[in-house]
Scaffold this active site. Structure first.
Site, PDB file in Angstrom:
ATOM      1  N   HIS A   1       6.320  -1.830   5.535  1.00  0.00           N
ATOM      2  CA  HIS A   1       5.941  -1.192   6.805  1.00  0.00           C
ATOM      3  C   HIS A   1       4.432  -1.044   7.027  1.00  0.00           C
ATOM      4  O   HIS A   1       4.030  -0.393   7.993  1.00  0.00           O
ATOM      5  CB  HIS A   1       6.624   0.182   6.921  1.00  0.00           C
ATOM      6  CG  HIS A   1       6.315   1.102   5.781  1.00  0.00           C
ATOM      7  ND1 HIS A   1       7.162   1.254   4.714  1.00  0.00           N
ATOM      8  CD2 HIS A   1       5.262   1.910   5.543  1.00  0.00           C
ATOM      9  CE1 HIS A   1       6.627   2.126   3.862  1.00  0.00           C
ATOM     10  NE2 HIS A   1       5.475   2.527   4.344  1.00  0.00           N
TER      11      HIS A   1
ATOM     12  N   ASP B   1       3.111   2.582  -1.275  1.00  0.00           N
ATOM     13  CA  ASP B   1       3.015   1.465  -0.334  1.00  0.00           C
ATOM     14  C   ASP B   1       2.642   0.186  -1.087  1.00  0.00           C
ATOM     15  O   ASP B   1       1.596   0.168  -1.732  1.00  0.00           O
ATOM     16  CB  ASP B   1       1.915   1.728   0.704  1.00  0.00           C
ATOM     17  CG  ASP B   1       2.302   2.828   1.685  1.00  0.00           C
ATOM     18  OD1 ASP B   1       3.390   2.733   2.273  1.00  0.00           O
ATOM     19  OD2 ASP B   1       1.511   3.783   1.852  1.00  0.00           O
TER      20      ASP B   1
ATOM     21  N   HIS C   1       5.590   8.269  -2.746  1.00  0.00           N
ATOM     22  CA  HIS C   1       5.693   7.152  -1.803  1.00  0.00           C
ATOM     23  C   HIS C   1       4.630   6.103  -2.130  1.00  0.00           C
ATOM     24  O   HIS C   1       3.436   6.366  -1.976  1.00  0.00           O
ATOM     25  CB  HIS C   1       5.527   7.663  -0.362  1.00  0.00           C
ATOM     26  CG  HIS C   1       5.618   6.565   0.655  1.00  0.00           C
ATOM     27  ND1 HIS C   1       6.782   5.881   0.901  1.00  0.00           N
ATOM     28  CD2 HIS C   1       4.681   6.016   1.471  1.00  0.00           C
ATOM     29  CE1 HIS C   1       6.558   4.966   1.829  1.00  0.00           C
ATOM     30  NE2 HIS C   1       5.300   5.013   2.192  1.00  0.00           N
TER      31      HIS C   1
ATOM     32  N   ASP D   1       2.181  10.355  -0.704  1.00  0.00           N
ATOM     33  CA  ASP D   1       1.748   9.009  -1.085  1.00  0.00           C
ATOM     34  C   ASP D   1       1.154   8.992  -2.492  1.00  0.00           C
ATOM     35  O   ASP D   1       0.244   9.783  -2.796  1.00  0.00           O
ATOM     36  CB  ASP D   1       0.681   8.496  -0.108  1.00  0.00           C
ATOM     37  CG  ASP D   1       1.275   8.226   1.271  1.00  0.00           C
ATOM     38  OD1 ASP D   1       2.449   8.588   1.485  1.00  0.00           O
ATOM     39  OD2 ASP D   1       0.561   7.680   2.134  1.00  0.00           O
TER      40      ASP D   1
ATOM     41  N   ASP E   1       8.874   6.455   5.730  1.00  0.00           N
ATOM     42  CA  ASP E   1       7.616   6.046   6.360  1.00  0.00           C
ATOM     43  C   ASP E   1       7.680   4.958   7.430  1.00  0.00           C
ATOM     44  O   ASP E   1       6.707   4.774   8.148  1.00  0.00           O
ATOM     45  CB  ASP E   1       6.593   5.658   5.273  1.00  0.00           C
ATOM     46  CG  ASP E   1       5.148   5.763   5.756  1.00  0.00           C
ATOM     47  OD1 ASP E   1       4.887   6.537   6.702  1.00  0.00           O
ATOM     48  OD2 ASP E   1       4.280   5.079   5.195  1.00  0.00           O
TER      49      ASP E   1
END
Length: 862
Positions: free
Chosen positions: A440, A47, A45, A296, A159
């Site tokens: 997000h 970000d 994941h 993550d 998420d």
């Protein structure tokens, strides 16, 4: 979903190893006739900005993950991997050689590597507007189509903090058949697990058939990390996250480390994880199981690929070699899982949709544990939630005008100097910056301070660049004599009517210098409806005349431009008039300086504690008076308003059509945060009880303006400058009130400021909020839930109603909204919090700006 909330007790008993669930048991022979099919799905994941900026994450982590992916997947064709954020993928792609690119295409073709969702980011689903969500989806999909020739087919959203059916609808319309979600209230997850409805067809509220159905898988446990994805017991699952082997940087909080798999322990370890897989599969209706394997920014080091893939392969080989275990385990992608699931449940055949249940509604407001509701982020960093929408409106206008200009520029040699390629680049960059901000941790206001500045700077630069696109496009479209067109970068043909000086400041109006020669004012309507709208610009002289596009004089109101609350600035004057514009069209108005102006001056009453009888203003009629118990009255042809002479705030509305009076009290209130260990932060709202009224010892200065085009009351409180404006024009603009709050809570400590509207509407605990500006979702304020659970996201509107009337609050920015008492609507406008709320951010929210929150209040008969 409202029916689900009705039956749920929302209690939180200890469920054993699965804290928020229950003990799962099974019978060993359940798989004798049909084996368990396990798909272990590795993922990372990423970000696009959170604790680091997009570029820093890419440099430190993401590029290494993707580089290793190409090498490691080629070592063994049973290995699988998937990726969702195209913003990162495209940046990486631009820096790799053609050999690597070919390898990636081969891995995709062979089904080892899959792009899921394929948006520019994995967007927030509460604060994002559907225009921007579609834009970032198109941006990602177009990039994939052009560079890889692929089209994603499954959605992956592990998420976002709660989930919206707008996303389900958009994915369905994009051509997806399947989607996955994760962050859902723990009580809802538990309820769905007991009913075996974690996999369902998500259907839109308005759909009377099944054309909007999309198959949705809801992950059952607390998190998308490895301890919470192999099965119900995190202490066991953590032992199968081989990045946490002893000696590494990450360990298991349950104090039992993983063991590398070898011949001596493989039987026992395989049995342990199979037990978890079997238990997890008992929560679903088929014998096909999804076990995500990631977290993550995982798989950054080559060694981590080896630890995970080699140890799992040994476990799979062993399990699959024991026929009496009745299991087939393998690596898979998300689509591998969904294909097997559809095959197993015979979803190919027309009649069999009934195997999975159908559900409508949304998954807000999210709580991950206890009373920790994630309703704080609906408002956090509201300055940027507003800036997002400003960029969005510029982007829409610029795209339309650029498209029209492009057609125009191809019509002659002379016009072909139009800078189409440069402007196309600016449009693309703006789309990508807006897309990035839908992430997000961006529009949500849940990033580190300097990451917020990075996002803000990108938004700000794109606003400036789009102004250039607008100017260049309008220039070529507006010229009567196209032969006179010439393009010169150093002297733009037009100026914009406002200027923003930095990424965190509010825009200021340009002052237009008038002469006896006309200045041309171009007004553009990016809507597809004809509009009659009030336009206000600042000029340097009150001796003004405006001519319409047909050359006819226009009625003008001149208002003062103020320095602070009570001092008139004679540097500039605000002129307001009604502009009439065709759909998607321009209006060219002429502004002239004349000797005797027909324009009508606004006149002013200023209420203050101790009025100073100053010398009268040389232009405006200004009357100073004491705050009093008498009401201030504003009216137009549709309504009459009564506002308090002490506070300046609205108290009552009379609608002239039916002659009815409606109580309509506007007030402000403060929320504090709990005295417990857990306090509000960027994500969570944990108030210390009901809001306390906003108390002011001295009455505010109140400035009342009466004019021909609009009248308004401005109240100067310490933390908010509140304006209620009534337009005297036909149509919606005159039927609604414009409300603006300039909020400044920079000196506060653990406080949140709300605006509350209390009416005599009998709303009976029901209210309605929009989802992403796309659809309306009915809400029920529930006394069995804590206050913070009854706050919902509002992207563009919220309303309450009874048999007679509806009161709608239209919003120009996303904020948290609630209706805590009968007839009330309240909106949280800004929050300043001095501590972290333990969700990984590691800071409070203390970078508050002077923020403009803009609304329209509409009262209408039903």
């Amino acid at each position: 979903m409202l029916d689900v909330y009705d039956v749920l007790p929302f209690d939180n008993p200890d469920g054993g190893v699965w804290k928020q669930g229950f003990d799962i048991t099974y019978n060993e022979n359940e798989w004798d006739s049909e084996p368990l099919q396990v798909f272990v799905v590795p993922h990372s994941h990423n970000d696009p900005g959170w604790l680091k900026t997009f570029d820093d994450y890419f440099r430190d982590q993401t590029q290494h993950i993707l580089n290793n992916m190409v090498i490691k997947l080629q070592e063994d064709n049973r290995r699988k991997f998937m990726w969702s954020e195209v913003s990162y993928f495209s940046k990486w792609w631009d820096g790799i050689d053609s050999q690597k690119k070919d390898a990636v295409k081969r891995l995709i073709k062979d089904g080892q590597f899959e792009i899921v969702t394929g948006g520019w980011v994995m967007p927030d689903e509460a604060s994002s507007h559907y225009f921007a969500v579609i834009d970032q989806l198109i941006e990602g999909h177009q990039w994939l189509e052009k560079n890889l020739g692929v089209k994603p087919k499954s959605g992956w959203a592990v998420d976002p903090f709660g989930h919206s059916p707008t996303m389900a609808y958009l994915l369905k319309r994009t051509g997806f058949s399947n989607m996955l979600i994760q962050r859902v209230h723990y009580s809802v997850k538990k309820h769905f697990a007991t009913q075996k409805t974690l996999e369902f067809f998500w259907r839109q509220n308005w759909d009377l058939g099944s054309s909007t159905d999309i198959l949705c898988h809801m992950m059952p446990f607390y998190s998308y990390d490895i301890p919470h994805t192999c099965g119900p017991d995190p202490k066991i699952c953590c032992q199968f996250d081989f990045k946490r082997l002893p000696g590494g940087r990450v360990s298991c909080p349950w104090r039992v480390p993983p063991e590398a798999i070898h011949a001596g322990n493989v039987q026992h370890r395989a049995w342990m994880i199979l037990d978890q897989y079997r238990k997890k599969s008992k929560l679903f209706r088929t014998k096909v199981l999804l076990a995500p394997l990631g977290d993550d920014f995982r798989y950054a080091e080559s060694s981590e690929w080896d630890q995970q893939y080699q140890n799992y392969q040994k476990l799979f080989d062993y399990m699959n070699s024991r026929p009496e275990w009745h299991v087939k385990a393998q690596f898979g992608t998300l689509s591998d899982y969904f294909e097997a699931l559809r095959k197993e449940s015979n979803l190919g055949e027309k009649s069999s949709n009934s195997f999975f249940p159908v559900l409508s509604g949304d998954f807000f407001t999210y709580a991950d544990r206890d009373h920790h509701y994630w309703s704080g982020y609906f408002t956090s960093r509201p300055f940027y939630k507003r800036l997002d929408r400003v960029l969005e409106s510029y982007l829409r206008a610029a795209e339309i005008l650029y498209s029209l200009a492009l057609v125009q520029s191809s019509k002659s040699e002379k016009l072909s100097v139009f800078p189409s390629a440069d402007n196309y680049k600016l449009l693309t960059e703006a789309r990508r910056n807006l897309g990035l901000f839908q992430h997000h941790d961006a529009i949500t206001g849940t990033s580190k301070d300097w990451v917020v500045v990075d996002y803000g700077t990108r938004l700000f630069h794109s606003i400036m660049n789009l102004k250039k696109v607008l100017i260049d496009s309008a220039h070529i479209l507006i010229l009567k004599d196209k032969g006179a067109y010439n393009y010169d970068t150093s002297t733009p043909f037009l100026k914009m009517d406002d200027v923003q000086s930095s990424q965190d400041s509010l825009p200021r109006k340009t002052v237009i210098k008038l002469t006896s020669q006309p200045r041309y004012l171009l007004i553009y309507n990016p809507m597809e409806q004809e509009r009659f709208s009030v336009v206000s610009v600042n000029v340097n002289s009150p001796r003004v005349k405006i001519l319409s596009p047909l050359g006819k004089p226009v009625t003008v109101q001149i208002s003062a431009v103020w320095d602070g609350a009570t001092t008139v600035s004679h540097e500039a004057y605000q002129i307001s008039f009604v502009a009439h514009l065709p759909p998607l069209g321009f209006g060219v108005y002429q502004l002239l300086e004349v000797q005797s102006s027909e324009a009508v001056l606004a006149d002013y009453n200023i209420y203050m504690r101790n009025s100073r009888q100053e010398k009268p203003d040389r232009l405006f009629k200004i009357k100073e008076m004491q705050n009093s118990v008498d009401n201030i009255i504003l009216e137009n042809s549709y309504m009459k308003l009564w506002l308090s002479g002490m506070s300046g705030l609205l108290e009552k509305i009379n609608t002239k059509e039916d002659g009815k009076n409606h109580q309509m009290k506007v007030e402000f209130a403060w929320y504090g945060t709990t005295s417990n260990r857990d306090k509000s932060g960027a994500y969570l709202f944990l108030p210390d009880g009901d809001a306390k009224p906003y108390i002011f010892t001295d009455p505010p200065i109140i400035r009342v303006a009466h004019g021909k085009i609009f009248s308004e009351v401005v109240c100067f409180f310490h933390h908010v400058t509140h304006t209620m404006r009534l337009y005297k024009v036909p149509g919606l603009e005159g039927q609604s009130l414009e409300v603006s709050n300039i909020v400044d809570i920079r000196g506060e400590y653990n406080r949140e400021l709300a605006m509350r509207i209390s009416s005599d509407i009998n709303s009976q605990n029901r209210f309605y909020t929009d989802l992403n500006g796309y659809q309306i979702q009915p809400r029920l304020t529930m006394s069995k839930l804590p206050l913070q659970a009854n706050i919902y996201p509002m992207t563009t509107m919220a309303y309450i109603q009874d048999v007679g009337v509806r009161l709608t609050l239209h919003s120009a920015q996303s904020l948290g909204v609630a209706s805590l008492k009968n007839g009330q609507l309240e909106v949280i406008m800004d929050r300043r919090l001095m501590q972290d709320d333990n969700r990984g951010l590691g800071q409070g929210v203390q970078d508050n700006k002077i923020t403009a929150n803009i609304f329209r209040l509409l009262l209408e008969r039903r």
